[in-house]
Design an enzyme around this catalytic site. Structure first.
Site, PDB file in Angstrom:
ATOM      1  N   SER A 108       0.823  -1.211   0.000  1.00 59.24           N
ATOM      2  CA  SER A 108       0.000   0.000   0.000  1.00 59.24           C
ATOM      3  C   SER A 108       0.854   1.257   0.000  1.00 59.24           C
ATOM      4  O   SER A 108       0.499   2.254  -0.610  1.00 59.24           O
ATOM      5  CB  SER A 108      -0.858   0.064   1.268  1.00 59.24           C
ATOM      6  OG  SER A 108      -1.626  -1.068   1.415  1.00 59.24           O
TER       7      SER A 108
ATOM      8  N   GLU B 163      -5.002  -0.600  -8.765  1.00 57.06           N
ATOM      9  CA  GLU B 163      -3.954   0.355  -9.161  1.00 57.06           C
ATOM     10  C   GLU B 163      -2.758  -0.452  -9.666  1.00 57.06           C
ATOM     11  O   GLU B 163      -2.299  -1.377  -8.986  1.00 57.06           O
ATOM     12  CB  GLU B 163      -3.531   1.220  -7.969  1.00 57.06           C
ATOM     13  CG  GLU B 163      -4.508   2.342  -7.664  1.00 57.06           C
ATOM     14  CD  GLU B 163      -4.060   3.228  -6.497  1.00 57.06           C
ATOM     15  OE1 GLU B 163      -4.321   4.438  -6.555  1.00 57.06           O
ATOM     16  OE2 GLU B 163      -3.468   2.717  -5.535  1.00 57.06           O
TER      17      GLU B 163
HETATM   18  P1  NAI Z   1      -2.499  -9.505   6.948  1.00 57.47           P
HETATM   19  O1  NAI Z   1      -1.679  -9.274   8.180  1.00 57.47           O
HETATM   20  O2  NAI Z   1      -3.941  -9.767   7.074  1.00 57.47           O
HETATM   21  O3  NAI Z   1      -1.862 -10.716   6.132  1.00 57.47           O
HETATM   22  C1  NAI Z   1      -0.508 -10.873   5.894  1.00 57.47           C
HETATM   23  C2  NAI Z   1      -0.264 -12.367   5.719  1.00 57.47           C
HETATM   24  O4  NAI Z   1       1.056 -12.556   5.257  1.00 57.47           O
HETATM   25  C3  NAI Z   1      -0.389 -13.166   7.005  1.00 57.47           C
HETATM   26  O5  NAI Z   1      -1.300 -14.229   6.792  1.00 57.47           O
HETATM   27  C4  NAI Z   1       1.003 -13.662   7.253  1.00 57.47           C
HETATM   28  O6  NAI Z   1       1.033 -14.958   7.865  1.00 57.47           O
HETATM   29  C5  NAI Z   1       1.571 -13.706   5.876  1.00 57.47           C
HETATM   30  N1  NAI Z   1       3.032 -13.627   5.850  1.00 57.47           N
HETATM   31  C6  NAI Z   1       3.817 -12.810   6.561  1.00 57.47           C
HETATM   32  N2  NAI Z   1       5.106 -13.039   6.258  1.00 57.47           N
HETATM   33  C7  NAI Z   1       5.123 -14.006   5.314  1.00 57.47           C
HETATM   34  C8  NAI Z   1       6.151 -14.663   4.598  1.00 57.47           C
HETATM   35  N3  NAI Z   1       7.426 -14.362   4.800  1.00 57.47           N
HETATM   36  N4  NAI Z   1       5.807 -15.618   3.719  1.00 57.47           N
HETATM   37  C9  NAI Z   1       4.522 -15.931   3.518  1.00 57.47           C
HETATM   38  N5  NAI Z   1       3.512 -15.336   4.171  1.00 57.47           N
HETATM   39  C10 NAI Z   1       3.814 -14.383   5.043  1.00 57.47           C
HETATM   40  O7  NAI Z   1      -2.211  -8.251   6.016  1.00 57.47           O
HETATM   41  P2  NAI Z   1      -3.116  -7.676   4.829  1.00 57.47           P
HETATM   42  O8  NAI Z   1      -4.037  -6.658   5.354  1.00 57.47           O
HETATM   43  O9  NAI Z   1      -3.615  -8.824   4.046  1.00 57.47           O
HETATM   44  O10 NAI Z   1      -2.023  -6.896   3.988  1.00 57.47           O
HETATM   45  C11 NAI Z   1      -1.100  -7.563   3.162  1.00 57.47           C
HETATM   46  C12 NAI Z   1      -0.475  -6.550   2.214  1.00 57.47           C
HETATM   47  O11 NAI Z   1      -1.496  -5.943   1.441  1.00 57.47           O
HETATM   48  C13 NAI Z   1       0.255  -5.412   2.895  1.00 57.47           C
HETATM   49  O12 NAI Z   1       1.349  -5.042   2.104  1.00 57.47           O
HETATM   50  C14 NAI Z   1      -0.777  -4.294   2.904  1.00 57.47           C
HETATM   51  O13 NAI Z   1      -0.198  -3.011   2.944  1.00 57.47           O
HETATM   52  C15 NAI Z   1      -1.441  -4.531   1.577  1.00 57.47           C
HETATM   53  N6  NAI Z   1      -2.802  -3.993   1.449  1.00 57.47           N
HETATM   54  C16 NAI Z   1      -3.688  -4.096   2.480  1.00 57.47           C
HETATM   55  C17 NAI Z   1      -4.975  -3.606   2.340  1.00 57.47           C
HETATM   56  C18 NAI Z   1      -5.976  -3.750   3.444  1.00 57.47           C
HETATM   57  O14 NAI Z   1      -7.023  -3.079   3.368  1.00 57.47           O
HETATM   58  N7  NAI Z   1      -5.743  -4.591   4.429  1.00 57.47           N
HETATM   59  C19 NAI Z   1      -5.422  -2.955   1.094  1.00 57.47           C
HETATM   60  C20 NAI Z   1      -4.436  -2.997   0.042  1.00 57.47           C
HETATM   61  C21 NAI Z   1      -3.173  -3.476   0.238  1.00 57.47           C
END
Ligand code: NAI
Ligand code: 3HC
Length: 645
Positions: free
Chosen positions: A404, A437
């Site tokens: 993000s 995007e």
């Molecule tokens: P989240 O915390 O819900 O999920 C992240 C996941 O990645 C977790 O399940 C975790 O176990 C996994 N993970 C962490 N390290 C890892 C690794 N080394 N290998 C494999 N899996 C790994 O986070 P979320 O909200 O899904 O965000 C993920 C990405 O998407 C971030 O970069 C965030 O900025 C971006 N994003 C989030 C939005 C939102 O509204 N939550 C919207 C758009 C983008």
């Protein structure tokens, strides 16, 4: 563009061929008029079948003519001319008969459709109402209740449902031309039904109309066309046909020239231009047959669901077995919810989940075409993931980050072949939100960028190219919007007044209630990260709340208070006390003045974004705000609203 007539015995076939969607341009209207005249004079003809070449029946009036003065023959007259023809006309529908296309079909004595076809009156989605008898003929065919539903929502219905409603007379399969010919032969052996305009119409009592009005006004959130459509439908039940037609026409012409219609047309054309940018016309995308997602959290699971909906087999990689099983169960939850809402059958849900392979081993990605990373928003974690991807994926596999706020260039550092790296920023929930995007780095190859757009088309998303800056287009403008909203609070405007003003402007939620819903901590942590990295990030009012443990609904309070089990925001004395030292009493602003301040701030940020080349076109910014941030579609987005086109 052609309208041709050919004959088989005593049946004439009038074929409209006006690619891409057989829109009713002035030339087509004239040609249909001329065909009706010619066929009336032709004594050898007993029935006329109206059908279309190409992918669809007539999809409506030509929207590109709406910015100009109407040219004769006008569509209501063409529909009336066909209805008055001396031989019965039969509409044979494939694809979609929409708007003026369906109105023309209603001027025919019969309508038949392929089982895959749909019919509808989507005019309200363009800020207008049906202008060629949609409000007067539809209730005569399908009854008032169905007509109100069709015309005020604009949602089309599939042929089988249209048959049940009485909108069409037959559903056919196979060769449409042959089916229509057989239908015509049969119809000619029976007495003809009256023309639709001469059929009876049942009315409703005023209490029923009042109820509809209330429900539609609530749904429309400031959009005026659905309410005007309702007025015309009511007039159709109260007035003789010709008088109701006159009211419909006057309303149509007034709305056609309105700001809301211009805004909705702007979004209509922007949405259609977005998936195929001219700059990539000659750049072939890479094939996409197998995808992988790294990280099965909120975003990762949603992205997997979106990829499965498009039919791609997906590998989901997590950091360990426990996180993988959590990710897979989040994913099952998405499919179960779709089954509960009737969007998927249990078998379809089963097939969706069966197409997902869970793993903790990057070696399983050796044959993947596309990998989307959605792990924690942490540069080191993301870099470690891309190092693995660089080792295990094919050199031509497209590697994308869903970051993000991080700089994609820094994520890609050290990656072998960075030309296949790109940012693909999905919005939450990723299987629902239409916006994508697409963020190339200076090293991203044109094929990689073209593949990003191809993926958007495959997923049914609206892609917008964004340059690299903090928050790209959408979140950068959101930040400015929130800052301006906080500035209003500092000047003494109550929190609830700001939210109410933005709702009145057409947003589903105001900025503060939206933050309470999403959680104030996400943006807080991002600011804290920047502060820790030595950047100067001034303290926000939101920071004060988070530091006091008020992170939004999930902690029982943020900008507002919430009681357990109740999501409706209540003014908070605790918040007022926290903010008091930062608020100076100012002059009370009207809701319009508040909305002008906040949308003006968005537009100002949009202008900066354009000047920096972060967005390529004003319409792209409008699409981002409309599809990712709840900006009212009928206002056309912040740039359109501020006159930047
Ligand atoms: P989240 O915390 O819900 O999920 C992240 C996941 O990645 C977790 O399940 C975790 O176990 C996994 N993970 C962490 N390290 C890892 C690794 N080394 N290998 C494999 N899996 C790994 O986070 P979320 O909200 O899904 O965000 C993920 C990405 O998407 C971030 O970069 C965030 O900025 C971006 N994003 C989030 C939005 C939102 O509204 N939550 C919207 C758009 C983008
Ligand atoms: N007028 C002018 N151009 C139109 C058009 C229309 N009514 N409908 C579609 N187009 C153009 C699009 O801009 C696009 O052009 P491009 O290729 O240059 O970008 C091209 O046709 C293809 O459109 P889509 O990408 O949307 O094609 P799909 O195959 O995905 O969908 C469709 C086909 C379902 C027919 C869809 O185009 C659609 O929903 N069109 C709009 C239908 C509509 O709103 N009709 C009502 C018009 S108002 C009216 O009829 C008033 C009357 O009551 C008097």
């Amino acid at each position: 563009m052609t309208v041709t007539i050919d004959r088989a015995g005593d049946i004439a076939f009038v074929t409209v061929d006006n690619p891409p969607v057989n829109a009713l341009s002035q030339a087509i209207r004239q040609a249909l008029w001329d065909a009706a005249e010619a066929l009336d004079r032709d004594a050898s003809i007993r029935a006329v079948i109206l059908l279309c070449a190409g992918r669809t029946f007539i999809a409506g009036a030509d929207v590109s003519e709406f910015g100009k003065p109407p040219q004769p023959p006008h569509l209501p007259d063409v529909v009336a001319r066909i209805e008055a023809a001396q031989k019965p006309w039969i509409a044979a529908i494939h694809g979609a008969a929409l708007g003026g296309g369906f109105e023309l079909a209603m001027g025919c004595r019969f309508r038949l459709a392929l089982d895959t076809a749909s019919v509808g009156l989507p005019e309200v989605t363009l800020g207008i109402i049906p202008g060629a008898s949609g409000t007067t003929r539809t209730p005569r065919l399908a009854g008032v209740e169905a007509a109100v539903d069709l015309v005020t929502t604009g949602k089309p219905v599939k042929a089988p449902k249209a048959l049940t409603l009485g909108l069409i007379d037959a559903v056919v399969t196979g060769d449409l031309r042959e089916a229509a010919r057989a239908f015509a032969a049969q119809a000619l052996s029976l007495p003809l039904p009256p023309p639709v305009s001469a059929r009876p119409i049942a009315t409703k009592d005023s209490a029923w109309w009042d109820e509809q009005r209330k429900a539609i006004a609530k749904r429309a959130k400031g959009e005026v066309a659905p309410l005007h459509a309702l007025d015309c439908l009511r007039a159709a039940t109260d007035l003789p046909f010709a008088e109701a037609m006159a009211k419909e026409r006057a309303t149509f012409l007034a709305l056609r020239a309105s700001d809301q219609a211009a805004a909705l047309r702007h979004i209509f054309f922007a949405e259609r231009a977005a998936p195929r940018p001219a700059s990539l016309k000659d750049v072939p995308p890479l094939p996409l047959t197998r995808a992988a997602v790294i990280g099965g959290g909120t975003m990762g699971a949603g992205i997997v669901a979106a990829l499965r909906e498009a039919g791609l087999p997906v590998t989901l990689i997590e950091r360990d077995a426990e996180a993988l099983s959590r990710g897979l169960s989040t994913l099952s939850g998405i499919f179960d919810a779709a089954v509960a809402r009737g969007k998927l059958t249990p078998e379809q849900a089963q097939a969706r989940i069966a197409g997902v392979t869970g793993s903790t081993d990057y070696a399983t990605l050796a044959d993947t075409d596309l990998v989307i990373e959605a792990v924690f928003e942490d540069l080191a974690v993301k870099r470690a993931v891309f190092a693995e991807l660089g080792r295990h994926c094919r050199a031509d596999a497209l590697l994308a980050t869903n970051t993000s706020y991080l700089d994609p260039r820094r994520i890609a550092e050290g990656l072998p072949n960075p030309a296949r790296f790109i940012g693909l920023h999905f919005f939450s929930p990723a299987h629902v939100m239409k916006l994508l995007e697409i963020v190339p780095t200076p090293e991203t190859a044109p094929e990689t960028l073209a593949t990003g757009f191809a993926l958007a088309r495959l997923l049914g998303k609206i892609p917008v190219q964004a340059g690299i800056c903090e928050g790209f287009i959408g979140n950068r403008i959101l930040k400015r919007y929130r800052a301006e909203a906080e500035a209003l609070l500092r000047q003494g405007t109550p929190i609830a007044a700001v939210d109410a003003a933005m709702r009145a402007h057409g947003f589903a939620m105001g900025p503060f209630e939206a933050q309470d819903l999403g959680g104030l901590d996400i943006a807080f942590l991002q600011r804290e990260g920047a502060r820790a990295a030595g950047q100067h990030v001034p303290e926000t009012l939101g920071d004060l709340l988070v530091r006091a443990g008020r992170k939004g609904q999930k902690t029982g309070g943020g900008w507002y208070d919430y009681t357990p089990g109740n999501r409706s925001p209540q003014p908070s004395a605790a918040t007022a006390a926290l903010l008091a030292p930062h608020v100076t009493a100012g002059e009370a602003l009207s809701p319009e003045a508040i909305a002008t301040r906040l949308t003006g701030a968005m537009a100002a940020e949009g202008r900066a974004i354009l000047a920096e080349g972060v967005a390529l076109r004003p319409a792209d910014i409008d699409l981002v705000k409309v599809h990712g941030y709840g900006y009212p579609r009928w206002r056309g987005g912040p740039m359109f609203g501020s006159g930047v086109r």
